[in-house]
Scaffold this motif. Sequence first.
Motif, PDB file in Angstrom:
ATOM      1  N   SER A 119       0.780  -1.058   0.028  1.00  0.00           N
ATOM      2  CA  SER A 119       0.032   0.056  -0.102  1.00  0.00           C
ATOM      3  C   SER A 119       1.060   1.347   0.005  1.00  0.00           C
ATOM      4  O   SER A 119       1.528   1.455   0.961  1.00  0.00           O
ATOM      5  CB  SER A 119      -0.884   0.144   1.282  1.00  0.00           C
ATOM      6  OG  SER A 119      -1.394   1.329   1.415  1.00  0.00           O
ATOM      7  N   GLY A 168      -6.629   6.696   2.735  1.00  0.00           N
ATOM      8  CA  GLY A 168      -6.922   5.801   3.957  1.00  0.00           C
ATOM      9  C   GLY A 168      -7.654   6.597   4.973  1.00  0.00           C
ATOM     10  O   GLY A 168      -7.419   7.952   5.423  1.00  0.00           O
ATOM     11  N   LEU A 193      -0.108   3.646   2.889  1.00  0.00           N
ATOM     12  CA  LEU A 193       0.390   3.196   4.305  1.00  0.00           C
ATOM     13  C   LEU A 193       1.695   3.281   4.299  1.00  0.00           C
ATOM     14  O   LEU A 193       2.211   3.616   5.562  1.00  0.00           O
ATOM     15  CB  LEU A 193      -0.263   1.984   4.534  1.00  0.00           C
ATOM     16  CG  LEU A 193      -2.033   1.887   4.633  1.00  0.00           C
ATOM     17  CD1 LEU A 193      -2.423   0.466   4.468  1.00  0.00           C
ATOM     18  CD2 LEU A 193      -2.400   2.656   6.017  1.00  0.00           C
ATOM     19  N   CYS A 250      -4.474  -2.609   8.702  1.00  0.00           N
ATOM     20  CA  CYS A 250      -5.101  -1.549   7.925  1.00  0.00           C
ATOM     21  C   CYS A 250      -5.786  -2.344   6.564  1.00  0.00           C
ATOM     22  O   CYS A 250      -6.965  -2.263   6.185  1.00  0.00           O
ATOM     23  CB  CYS A 250      -4.455  -0.402   7.713  1.00  0.00           C
ATOM     24  SG  CYS A 250      -4.530   0.679   9.028  1.00  0.00           S
ATOM     25  N   ASP A 288      -2.618   2.615  -3.777  1.00  0.00           N
ATOM     26  CA  ASP A 288      -3.705   3.488  -2.693  1.00  0.00           C
ATOM     27  C   ASP A 288      -3.321   4.784  -2.710  1.00  0.00           C
ATOM     28  O   ASP A 288      -2.091   5.069  -2.583  1.00  0.00           O
ATOM     29  CB  ASP A 288      -3.546   2.604  -1.359  1.00  0.00           C
ATOM     30  CG  ASP A 288      -4.220   1.264  -1.363  1.00  0.00           C
ATOM     31  OD1 ASP A 288      -4.996   1.019  -2.242  1.00  0.00           O
ATOM     32  OD2 ASP A 288      -3.602   0.634  -0.693  1.00  0.00           O
ATOM     33  N   VAL A 317      -9.236   1.771   2.768  1.00  0.00           N
ATOM     34  CA  VAL A 317      -8.183   2.328   1.944  1.00  0.00           C
ATOM     35  C   VAL A 317      -8.241   2.021   0.591  1.00  0.00           C
ATOM     36  O   VAL A 317      -8.702   1.059   0.175  1.00  0.00           O
ATOM     37  CB  VAL A 317      -6.840   1.296   2.508  1.00  0.00           C
ATOM     38  CG1 VAL A 317      -5.464   1.826   1.895  1.00  0.00           C
ATOM     39  CG2 VAL A 317      -6.660   1.540   3.881  1.00  0.00           C
ATOM     40  N   ALA A 359      -9.459  -2.965   5.447  1.00  0.00           N
ATOM     41  CA  ALA A 359      -9.964  -2.454   4.229  1.00  0.00           C
ATOM     42  C   ALA A 359     -10.860  -3.585   3.517  1.00  0.00           C
ATOM     43  O   ALA A 359     -11.929  -3.660   2.676  1.00  0.00           O
ATOM     44  CB  ALA A 359      -9.171  -1.727   3.387  1.00  0.00           C
TER      45      ALA A 359
END
Lengths: 391, 391, 391, 391
Positions: free
Chosen positions: D202, D244, D205, D376, D241, D231, D380
């Motif tokens: 990601s 978030g 992130l 996370c 991504d 996300v 997601a």
Amino acid sequence: MNKVFTGLGRRLRLGVIGGGPGSFIGEVHRSAARLDDNFEIVAGTLSSVPNRSIEAGCSIGLSHDRAYGTAEEMFAGEAARADGMEVVAIMTPNDSHFGYCRRALERRLDIVCDKPLTTNLADALELVRLVREAGVVFCNTFNYSAFPMVRQARAMVRNGEIGDVRMAHVEYVQGHNAALTAGEHGVSPSNWHFSKERTGPSLILADIGSHAHHLVRFVTGLDVTAVAAQVCATVPGRHSDDYGGILFRLSNGAPGTMWITQAAAGAVHGLRFRVVGSSTSLEWFEEEPNRLHVSHLDAPASVLERGGLGLSRAAERAQRTGIGHPEGYVEAFAVLYADVAEVIVARHLGQPVDPFALDFPNVEDGAKTMKFIEACLESAHSRQWIDCSLA
Amino acid sequence: MNKVFTGLGRRLRLGVIGGGPGSFIGEVHRSAARLDDNFEIVAGTLSSVPNRSIEAGCSIGLSHDRAYGTAEEMFAGEAARADGMEVVAIMTPNDSHFGYCRRALERRLDIVCDKPLTTNLADALELVRLVREAGVVFCNTFNYSAFPMVRQARAMVRNGEIGDVRMAHVEYVQGHNAALTAGEHGVSPSNWHFSKERTGPSLILADIGSHAHHLVRFVTGLDVTAVAAQVCATVPGRHSDDYGGILFRLSNGAPGTMWITQAAAGAVHGLRFRVVGSSTSLEWFEEEPNRLHVSHLDAPASVLERGGLGLSRAAERAQRTGIGHPEGYVEAFAVLYADVAEVIVARHLGQPVDPFALDFPNVEDGAKTMKFIEACLESAHSRQWIDCSLA
Amino acid sequence: MNKVFTGLGRRLRLGVIGGGPGSFIGEVHRSAARLDDNFEIVAGTLSSVPNRSIEAGCSIGLSHDRAYGTAEEMFAGEAARADGMEVVAIMTPNDSHFGYCRRALERRLDIVCDKPLTTNLADALELVRLVREAGVVFCNTFNYSAFPMVRQARAMVRNGEIGDVRMAHVEYVQGHNAALTAGEHGVSPSNWHFSKERTGPSLILADIGSHAHHLVRFVTGLDVTAVAAQVCATVPGRHSDDYGGILFRLSNGAPGTMWITQAAAGAVHGLRFRVVGSSTSLEWFEEEPNRLHVSHLDAPASVLERGGLGLSRAAERAQRTGIGHPEGYVEAFAVLYADVAEVIVARHLGQPVDPFALDFPNVEDGAKTMKFIEACLESAHSRQWIDCSLA
Amino acid sequence: MNKVFTGLGRRLRLGVIGGGPGSFIGEVHRSAARLDDNFEIVAGTLSSVPNRSIEAGCSIGLSHDRAYGTAEEMFAGEAARADGMEVVAIMTPNDSHFGYCRRALERRLDIVCDKPLTTNLADALELVRLVREAGVVFCNTFNYSAFPMVRQARAMVRNGEIGDVRMAHVEYVQGHNAALTAGEHGVSPSNWHFSKERTGPSLILADIGSHAHHLVRFVTGLDVTAVAAQVCATVPGRHSDDYGGILFRLSNGAPGTMWITQAAAGAVHGLRFRVVGSSTSLEWFEEEPNRLHVSHLDAPASVLERGGLGLSRAAERAQRTGIGHPEGYVEAFAVLYADVAEVIVARHLGQPVDPFALDFPNVEDGAKTMKFIEACLESAHSRQWIDCSLA
């Protein structure tokens, strides 16, 4: 910022005078010189007390033989070396600038010298003459002019983006002298600022009025031609000025106001200017230096961010990090060193200089500030408007 | 804010002069008078043109017989009624204030009158005399002093919370006259501000210098005793002043600076003051009126919020909503009306007045401002410091 | 703002339910209704205790026979008069809204009702049905949407000036419930907010989550279609929710976050949104409501000022004073009343309504918020994403 | 900041991996290492292309024989020298951190490594194990935690000055990926951030969620134990991504919200946190990093200024200039280097370490962030709350 290595294949050799233990500005100069890796600090005289000077020199990493006891020895010792210092940075009390500069000019060293240039106009004018004769690079560290967004402001005025300058206001409101301190009546000999012999006739004008004056000239591209001033000590029992309120006129006839003090209880730093043009106004505040507020006669206001869109090359060349990564005091100070390095390297290489590299404050700027200081004091005394053009 | 109904069992009867179609300040006065429901607007002369005056009066809800064609008729008509107006609010061009006030004073009406009080000092002094004789309530609408956080600032100075006043700065930087407009050379007769006959000798001093002057006096509790001023038109071709830079001295000897203009391209409103005391400094900005910034010699800075903790009774009584529910221009203006109502009602009831209710600007404040205006103009002309004490 | 008098030749007759002694919102409603002089408050039931209600009604200036002891009596008494109330404003605890609204709808009165609409979705949907049947004007007072610069934001989104909505964030961070208070455990019966019977199942969602939800819908023009929420009491010993963290999805698929609390020690008001479009982002903060921050993909950021340049008609029609004369909470609340008045008068006169006058929140908005509240609570309980579309 | 020279009598010898031409972070690392003059950069592998690496090394002033073509050669070459590098700084794409760190740990070098630590949790945990075994200093450059006023916030929480942590919010809202760029679909191979192989699963992130996560842990002194996350890519056509929205729970049960994006049109930098305690709340904004906003349950809000009154030793030791002389991004980054140097020197000298010097983020911090990232993403995907404790 440009890097010297790319061009010269080595760093410039810097010697320092002043900035020993307890000095704030010494570390600033050295950090600034190091930041872009254009300079190597090779020699130093960090204190006026020889053994403290040598000790301090060693503690910052100078080799033993180049941590000098006196500036005299340093000038001589470095001149005798093939790899001697090329540039000297002077960060000592005001009354010693003239002597050190003259010595350095005799050896045709490039110079970075703290502001104010001297403690009186006559010395300043003599330095102007000597610098011209010597043909060296001379930077007088009015460092606030080196913030990228101040450079941006200057560029916008110069490019006609604000129209004609209509008026200006600059203030510099500090708080560290808001109360009477032991140091200022000679109890603490180390605080030389409160000694008129060392600082010059007006503490407030020498310390920060000088910055405010240079800033308004730098951004507007105009000179300050006349002043009416109220300069005084506001703290009871104080012998040095801690306040100035100044009306001024710029060389195009535009009026302005200035408020400077170090006696505002609780103030942070408070350096701020506002330059009003016929179509656009600019506002900058040193405590949030990465922004320039731009307001328009015929459009909503805009906010320019350092690292962001819409900046001039003058601003872009003076910055190192991206948008929102704040740059601060040391970075701006380092812009002066980087500009100085760039000009010196261009001379070494016989190459043309980027005109923007010449935006650092020079000896003439220093002399104009000395004239301004004397005019403000005369006005405060006579309660008249006083001319401060430097013919 | 206090409510009249609780005490008197009815609203006060208000008549208005001026504020007809196209007037900004007329609606402000009427909204302010209505906000706390202390007044009923019962009569009006909204225009100097009789038939427009009657039409405008009806359009704001006056009954037909009390929408007058002339102020003369209104004074007479209302005097003849048992339920005639008790208070008159004057919101006309500056040169008419004196006449309307004199008329109202002859009838012993309480008065709310726009600033500046008059167009010259002599008239102002005459009004001071007449108001004293008549013994009525007189409010001169320096409305910025009625923001709760300005009241808070004044209370803090008065209570000794900032120590001795050491210096002050006030600026009022607007942009609506940054370009030459058709109206100012007589093309548009409706814009009376550019007519010296109607406005007085200096547009900038009458319009906003007056506010800045009152504000610094209101907060510091000191008088302005001397000025050195630069007052001029910065926009080429303009005949009225649009700029003032002023050095001043307060009655305790503290120095100050003032910058006022209506010609700063893109400026919003820009009314701001900073009052520095020996222990604490205060800073307020009218564009964020619900905050007072407080900085200290010996503690971190604090931010006082209207509706929040740590406020004086002077601030608390001037507010209506809770913390974070912004109060603005009309609310502050309405504080003047509420104070006036409270004082009148106390008189009706024979009760003591809350001293804070007397914080509204009165006729003496208006006269002191006229003296300040004349001193600034004299200084701008003579390039000397001019005394502006009102003996 | 438009004035009713110009069109109708009289003020609209308003009755109020609630807002008696000690009520903050009662005075707000009445000031807001008075501000533009479109309404005359002719009748009221200010308390649920009959004799207090009558006394309170008289104290705000109602005539004795129209200061009612109960709402029942008021509905009946006013219906019996030729000059009876036309509009009713309801400012009572949440659980009573449904009953009063139903009663008012039976008499086809236009309604201004506090938020949240009801304490449960079923009642809300029933009100939607009844309002549609009755064909009256219904305003649910999500007052923050009425700030001119919020209207400006909505207009910019609607006009495509920000491109597609890509994401949103809204927060509402207050501090008045940061400590456990006596009132919340029934010791002080007057504080009905902590009673689930009166407030509904979630204090935080009813009190301010409702505002945040409406605001994001109002500005984006999109619905909130799904939520994942963490809702809880953060103060030990508290039985009512004081915190919500909410992930949401808008009807175009864009994601968002919401943070709401009344338990943030020292917080002021803290209502803020940020709506990100494909080309432009908007940011607004209720504590500085006269500004809208606009940032762009391909240009420097700009700041729109209420009263300044570059505003939409939607913003301009919602304001009363010039640039830099701050408008606040009461003014925004009064925009709702002014819009309601304008729509009612257009109906009276058989004239078309300015579509912008219909921007006030209506009964469907109220119902959508009730669905949102129920979905958040279900999500907080199940720890799942919950759909909150209102088919 | 402490100076190495005072203690050790020499600078620490630093080698660098990465940071060649076009790299932003390379110059940052080197400036940061130079700022306090604790390090000498003696060796480097600046590019993964050997001849570019050598050329780049020379251009930053490395001697020819220590401007290496590959990291392998550098590790070997330096190990063979008596004056070989002691510390290695790794500023390469994420997927190479693990390998370089392992190599450095084999040689028991102290390490400064860019964040995120690795591209997956397993590698991170392996590094934790290896670092513990090797017993070296390991700094993972979550540089925002090194701003003096962030250190101040942490100190205040740790000292109990805010009471119990009740809730937190952190946002990091950037704009540089607000539009689809050529680089992200492989057209420009140099922009490795859009490659999942290099960045990890990601982008958002890894790039900034990691910073936000560390910051909330650093200031609160608590771990993030569970998350519910949304996300996604908000820019049409994007494969990485860029958004978030995260609900989280801290190890003491307090809830929190996080909003991170690089796709907010026109955003500057937007790193901001707010930590709410039972008695006091703290707010910090990276674009104005020299201030910490402190609000209180029972007193007016205060503003702490770097260099000013009321600061903890943790903040004071992390700063270099006086109040109002802004410190920025490079200075904060340099605090990490200074702390690392101080710990290494203490080890050399066998002296105790100032506990505050250990506040730099370490390998465990890096691993916890990798766990957070994985949790996370799982949330997601599953639309469930996911535990992210690292047992």
